[in-house]
Scaffold this motif. Sequence first.
Motif, mmCIF file in Angstrom:
data_model
loop_
_atom_site.group_PDB
_atom_site.id
_atom_site.type_symbol
_atom_site.label_atom_id
_atom_site.label_comp_id
_atom_site.label_asym_id
_atom_site.label_seq_id
_atom_site.Cartn_x
_atom_site.Cartn_y
_atom_site.Cartn_z
ATOM 1 N N ALA A 91 1.229 -1.075 -0.162
ATOM 2 C CA ALA A 91 0.003 -0.567 -0.297
ATOM 3 C C ALA A 91 1.176 1.185 0.517
ATOM 4 O O ALA A 91 1.849 1.159 -0.154
ATOM 5 N N ARG A 92 0.400 2.103 0.142
ATOM 6 C CA ARG A 92 0.876 3.627 0.193
ATOM 7 C C ARG A 92 0.562 4.544 1.361
ATOM 8 O O ARG A 92 -0.930 4.410 1.488
ATOM 9 N N THR A 93 1.379 4.912 2.054
ATOM 10 C CA THR A 93 1.010 5.658 3.315
ATOM 11 C C THR A 93 0.304 7.195 2.768
ATOM 12 O O THR A 93 -0.013 7.575 1.107
ATOM 13 N N LYS A 94 -0.081 8.293 3.917
ATOM 14 C CA LYS A 94 -0.725 9.248 3.149
ATOM 15 C C LYS A 94 0.572 10.033 2.440
ATOM 16 O O LYS A 94 -0.459 11.097 1.712
ATOM 17 N N GLU A 95 1.419 10.478 2.868
ATOM 18 C CA GLU A 95 2.577 11.187 2.427
ATOM 19 C C GLU A 95 2.833 10.531 1.035
ATOM 20 O O GLU A 95 4.025 11.325 0.194
ATOM 21 N N GLY A 96 2.394 9.140 0.287
ATOM 22 C CA GLY A 96 2.881 8.544 -0.816
ATOM 23 C C GLY A 96 3.784 7.879 -0.704
ATOM 24 O O GLY A 96 4.211 7.118 -2.256
ATOM 25 N N LEU A 97 4.521 7.496 0.465
ATOM 26 C CA LEU A 97 5.441 5.952 0.877
ATOM 27 C C LEU A 97 4.864 4.395 0.290
ATOM 28 O O LEU A 97 3.677 4.392 0.387
ATOM 29 N N VAL A 140 -7.209 2.777 3.693
ATOM 30 C CA VAL A 140 -6.950 2.900 5.481
ATOM 31 C C VAL A 140 -5.545 2.912 5.512
ATOM 32 O O VAL A 140 -5.805 3.948 5.801
ATOM 33 N N ALA A 141 -4.814 2.588 5.354
ATOM 34 C CA ALA A 141 -3.619 2.612 4.767
ATOM 35 C C ALA A 141 -3.065 4.293 4.374
ATOM 36 O O ALA A 141 -2.136 4.847 4.758
ATOM 37 N N ALA A 142 -3.500 4.296 3.249
ATOM 38 C CA ALA A 142 -3.881 6.011 2.893
ATOM 39 C C ALA A 142 -4.200 6.918 3.472
ATOM 40 O O ALA A 142 -3.574 8.135 3.360
ATOM 41 N N LYS A 143 -4.252 6.502 4.949
ATOM 42 C CA LYS A 143 -5.394 8.080 5.765
ATOM 43 C C LYS A 143 -4.448 8.327 6.532
ATOM 44 O O LYS A 143 -4.798 9.464 7.213
ATOM 45 N N TYR A 144 -3.273 7.657 7.056
ATOM 46 C CA TYR A 144 -1.719 7.413 7.915
ATOM 47 C C TYR A 144 -0.526 7.548 7.270
ATOM 48 O O TYR A 144 -0.660 7.695 6.596
ATOM 49 N N PRO A 145 -0.383 8.811 7.892
ATOM 50 C CA PRO A 145 1.760 8.722 8.196
ATOM 51 C C PRO A 145 2.387 7.838 7.959
ATOM 52 O O PRO A 145 1.711 7.035 9.239
ATOM 53 N N ALA A 146 3.346 7.753 6.999
ATOM 54 C CA ALA A 146 4.161 6.798 8.230
ATOM 55 C C ALA A 146 5.165 6.936 9.453
ATOM 56 O O ALA A 146 5.084 5.341 9.738
ATOM 57 N N LEU A 150 4.811 3.237 12.954
ATOM 58 C CA LEU A 150 5.949 2.544 13.673
ATOM 59 C C LEU A 150 5.796 3.281 14.724
ATOM 60 O O LEU A 150 7.199 3.422 15.783
ATOM 61 N N ASP A 151 4.501 3.567 15.575
ATOM 62 C CA ASP A 151 5.019 4.375 17.228
ATOM 63 C C ASP A 151 3.761 3.355 17.874
ATOM 64 O O ASP A 151 3.061 2.515 16.637
ATOM 65 N N ALA A 152 3.445 4.196 18.819
ATOM 66 C CA ALA A 152 2.379 3.590 19.838
ATOM 67 C C ALA A 152 0.805 3.703 18.638
ATOM 68 O O ALA A 152 0.191 3.273 19.296
ATOM 69 N N SER A 153 1.366 4.982 17.608
ATOM 70 C CA SER A 153 -0.785 4.589 16.687
ATOM 71 C C SER A 153 -0.922 3.515 16.022
ATOM 72 O O SER A 153 -2.179 3.766 15.423
ATOM 73 N N ARG A 154 0.053 2.787 16.089
ATOM 74 C CA ARG A 154 -0.876 1.506 14.897
ATOM 75 C C ARG A 154 -1.383 0.585 15.331
ATOM 76 O O ARG A 154 -2.371 -0.050 15.064
ATOM 77 N N ARG A 155 -1.922 0.993 16.916
ATOM 78 C CA ARG A 155 -2.828 -0.025 17.198
ATOM 79 C C ARG A 155 -4.582 0.946 17.194
ATOM 80 O O ARG A 155 -5.402 0.114 16.445
ATOM 81 N N ASN A 156 -4.358 2.276 16.948
ATOM 82 C CA ASN A 156 -5.901 2.670 16.229
ATOM 83 C C ASN A 156 -5.839 2.403 14.941
ATOM 84 O O ASN A 156 -6.787 2.493 14.494
ATOM 85 N N ILE A 157 -4.774 1.796 13.996
ATOM 86 C CA ILE A 157 -4.711 1.779 13.273
ATOM 87 C C ILE A 157 -5.733 0.616 13.363
ATOM 88 O O ILE A 157 -5.974 0.624 11.815
#
Length: 324
Positions: A91-97, A140-146, A150-157
Amino acid sequence: MEEKTKSVISCLVFVSLITGMILFIVSFHYVDELEYCLEYNIHTKAMKTEITEKPGTYFLGVGGGFECFPKPRQQLEFSVRSQSQEPRLRARTKEGLSLEMDIMLEYSLRKENIKELYDLVAQDFSTLYQLLAGSTLRNVAAKYPAMQFLDASRRNISMDMKNALQKAFEPYHADVISVQLFHVDLPDQYEGWIKQIESLKLESKRAQAYRVVAEQKETNKYTKAQIDLQTDRDKATIDSNAKVSQANLKDPERRTVAETQAMASIMKAYRQRNTTLVELDGDLQVVLAERTLKLQKATNTQNKSKVEFERELFMAKNNATVLS
């Protein structure tokens, strides 16, 4: 001739018996305890809407049969493991990575909608859910920055992915039970930048904690010195008053000398106290100044790394735009 006819008749009877036995045997069908089954007839092309879930053997006749669906929860996995149904999800992140994820989800079929599911995709429901899950997870992955992968926000994702999958699966007669986001890979260059920024944040927090401890030690030292000085002053006052009392018992001349000495002792104690307080206050100001300087340096280093990271992200967006 009669013997030949008898032989033919005997063969026909034998074949008929064998055929009948075979047809009789294949008329029985088994329902497993872990299945929901729908009864159908191959001749009439009709399927009953009632669900058969009681385990056992059923006599349905030669043209009868069951189409069965699993009762337990089913797993759908996107990973590099050999038992995975799909490769790692790209997939791609919000920044396009670019982003690769190992994800496993569990779902269960709705008993009351088994007939509708069969009318929709027959027995190919696994393929339907694989395609549906892949597209939903990418969105869903495209809504979140990279950084948040890699931090504690992964649970929210993961929770957001579960909610989005539930909405996507609901019209297709299934419920999503859980979603587990195991491993995430970003391009090495950006992952290194992100780890460096997080390391700087931890270093800043650790340095700040050390500074708080040092400041507390200086404060405690300052307070202790104040208490000691007050004690010395009280002791000098008591001693001076004692000398005055003794002088009162002797003569006025000695009383005057004692009062003079008492005042000198008190003034000396005040001077020592004030000098020590000034020195301690100076030490405390030095500690606070060093803390402010170190905090500013850490902040400048962190901001520099963030600026470089944002610049690399901007270049990645431009490259992604050109490639698209």
